[in-house]
Motif scaffolding. Structure first.
Motif, PDB file in Angstrom:
ATOM      1  N   GLU A 109      15.119  -4.846 -11.983  1.00 42.73           N
ATOM      2  CA  GLU A 109      14.135  -3.843 -11.558  1.00 42.73           C
ATOM      3  C   GLU A 109      12.760  -4.436 -11.252  1.00 42.73           C
ATOM      4  O   GLU A 109      11.722  -3.797 -11.448  1.00 42.73           O
ATOM      5  N   LEU A 110      12.752  -5.661 -10.745  1.00 42.80           N
ATOM      6  CA  LEU A 110      11.484  -6.298 -10.404  1.00 42.80           C
ATOM      7  C   LEU A 110      11.047  -5.904  -9.001  1.00 42.80           C
ATOM      8  O   LEU A 110      11.857  -5.858  -8.081  1.00 42.80           O
ATOM      9  N   ILE A 111       9.760  -5.609  -8.843  1.00 45.25           N
ATOM     10  CA  ILE A 111       9.176  -5.260  -7.551  1.00 45.25           C
ATOM     11  C   ILE A 111       8.057  -6.250  -7.250  1.00 45.25           C
ATOM     12  O   ILE A 111       7.200  -6.514  -8.095  1.00 45.25           O
ATOM     13  N   LEU A 112       8.071  -6.800  -6.046  1.00 48.38           N
ATOM     14  CA  LEU A 112       7.041  -7.742  -5.595  1.00 48.38           C
ATOM     15  C   LEU A 112       6.194  -7.049  -4.538  1.00 48.38           C
ATOM     16  O   LEU A 112       6.729  -6.517  -3.559  1.00 48.38           O
ATOM     17  N   SER A 113       4.866  -7.053  -4.714  1.00 48.45           N
ATOM     18  CA  SER A 113       3.981  -6.296  -3.825  1.00 48.45           C
ATOM     19  C   SER A 113       2.770  -7.121  -3.420  1.00 48.45           C
ATOM     20  O   SER A 113       2.292  -7.966  -4.180  1.00 48.45           O
ATOM     21  N   TRP A 114       2.270  -6.820  -2.217  1.00 46.52           N
ATOM     22  CA  TRP A 114       0.991  -7.339  -1.738  1.00 46.52           C
ATOM     23  C   TRP A 114      -0.038  -6.218  -1.834  1.00 46.52           C
ATOM     24  O   TRP A 114       0.219  -5.082  -1.417  1.00 46.52           O
ATOM     25  N   PHE A 115      -1.230  -6.540  -2.355  1.00 44.58           N
ATOM     26  CA  PHE A 115      -2.321  -5.578  -2.448  1.00 44.58           C
ATOM     27  C   PHE A 115      -3.543  -6.104  -1.696  1.00 44.58           C
ATOM     28  O   PHE A 115      -3.817  -7.308  -1.708  1.00 44.58           O
ATOM     29  N   ARG A 116      -4.263  -5.199  -1.060  1.00 41.92           N
ATOM     30  CA  ARG A 116      -5.597  -5.482  -0.551  1.00 41.92           C
ATOM     31  C   ARG A 116      -6.536  -4.612  -1.365  1.00 41.92           C
ATOM     32  O   ARG A 116      -6.579  -3.398  -1.194  1.00 41.92           O
ATOM     33  N   GLY A 117      -7.276  -5.249  -2.273  1.00 41.22           N
ATOM     34  CA  GLY A 117      -8.024  -4.470  -3.250  1.00 41.22           C
ATOM     35  C   GLY A 117      -7.047  -3.724  -4.144  1.00 41.22           C
ATOM     36  O   GLY A 117      -6.170  -4.310  -4.771  1.00 41.22           O
ATOM     37  N   ARG A 118      -7.147  -2.405  -4.168  1.00 45.10           N
ATOM     38  CA  ARG A 118      -6.227  -1.571  -4.942  1.00 45.10           C
ATOM     39  C   ARG A 118      -5.176  -0.909  -4.066  1.00 45.10           C
ATOM     40  O   ARG A 118      -4.355  -0.137  -4.561  1.00 45.10           O
ATOM     41  N   GLU A 119      -5.202  -1.213  -2.775  1.00 42.64           N
ATOM     42  CA  GLU A 119      -4.250  -0.602  -1.841  1.00 42.64           C
ATOM     43  C   GLU A 119      -2.987  -1.460  -1.739  1.00 42.64           C
ATOM     44  O   GLU A 119      -3.052  -2.645  -1.418  1.00 42.64           O
ATOM     45  N   ARG A 120      -1.842  -0.840  -2.001  1.00 40.52           N
ATOM     46  CA  ARG A 120      -0.569  -1.549  -1.850  1.00 40.52           C
ATOM     47  C   ARG A 120      -0.203  -1.599  -0.374  1.00 40.52           C
ATOM     48  O   ARG A 120      -0.019  -0.567   0.274  1.00 40.52           O
TER      49      ARG A 120
END
Length: 256
Positions: free
Chosen positions: A159-170
């Protein structure tokens, strides 16, 4: 149908009702690999004539792992739990330490005397999240080499999720059911646009992030910056040559 057979059918019927009530009241418990968890039964205290039994299995808990009878505690039924179980003889609470991913499953507590009380727990143990790694893949040449692509990657787990954020925006995210593979997530960003980027790896019990400073990354990554500058120069030269060739062709056409 004889009285004995009728009583047998009634016993099976009421047992099925009891089990359905137990499963409907199943408690969900999550924990991290290596941590300690206590499965609380909610019992305020047991008497000496009560027998307590804990069972476990991946789906249907039919394997005994701990018990209390006449005040005597036993937790050595299964080798996989040896030295990691602690059973409270008074309340029946079960403590499991040094959790493993393989400890995930259904645990059932039963208090047996003149009445039978039961409680089931669905435990999910998650692997520790690795720190995501970021690398620069390439630069895209505009007028001043103002954008580049980066890639974030991490070891996969349940159940791992990898995400890119700009500031607090996914901005984007990904996941994979193939736990034995490494997952990666690319992103194109604008160089020196003043924004803060970060890559986050998370599961239901833990998260780890790696920050990306676009200016520092480009300044430190001399090879990419050099490539951008060289490529930009080459393209300018090619454009100039093509322009000159077109001028020559136009002049010759006009002469003809």
């Amino acid at each position: 149908m004889g009285p004995r057979l009728r009583r047998k059918h009634l016993a099976i019927y009421f047992t099925a009702i009891l089990l359905s009530c137990v499963w409907a009241d199943e408690k969900k418990v999550t924990a991290q690999e290596g941590a300690t968890v206590t499965l609380q039964t909610g019992d305020s205290g047991s008497h000496s004539d009560i027998k307590i039994v804990w069972t476990f299995a991946t789906e249907q808990p039919n394997m005994r792992i701990a018990s209390v009878k006449s005040g005597t505690v036993r937790t050595d039924y299964d080798e996989r739990f040896r030295g990691r179980l602690k059973l409270d003889s008074r309340t029946g609470a079960l403590n499991i330490k040094k959790l493993r991913v393989s400890d995930s499953g259904v645990y059932m507590w039963q208090s047996i005397s003149s009445n039978v009380l039961s409680q089931s727990f669905h435990l999910t143990v998650y692997s520790s999240v690795s720190t995501p790694a970021i690398k620069v893949n390439s630069c895209f040449v505009n007028t001043n080499c103002s954008s580049l692509t980066v890639e974030c990657s991490v070891e996969n787990s349940r159940e791992l999720i990898l995400s890119w954020f700009r500031g607090r925006e996914r901005l984007k995210n990904t996941s994979s059911p193939h736990l034995s593979t490494r997952i990666a997530l690319p992103l194109e960003i604008q160089y020196r646009d003043g924004d803060s980027y970060s890559c986050l790896a998370e599961n239901p019990v833990e998260e780890k992030a790696t920050k990306l400073d676009t200016e520092d990354t480009c300044l430190q990554n001399g090879e990419s910056s050099s490539w951008c500058q060289t490529e930009g120069t080459v393209r300018l030269v090619i454009s100039a040559v093509v322009g000159m060739a077109l001028v020559v062709l136009i002049v010759d056409y006009m002469r003809l």
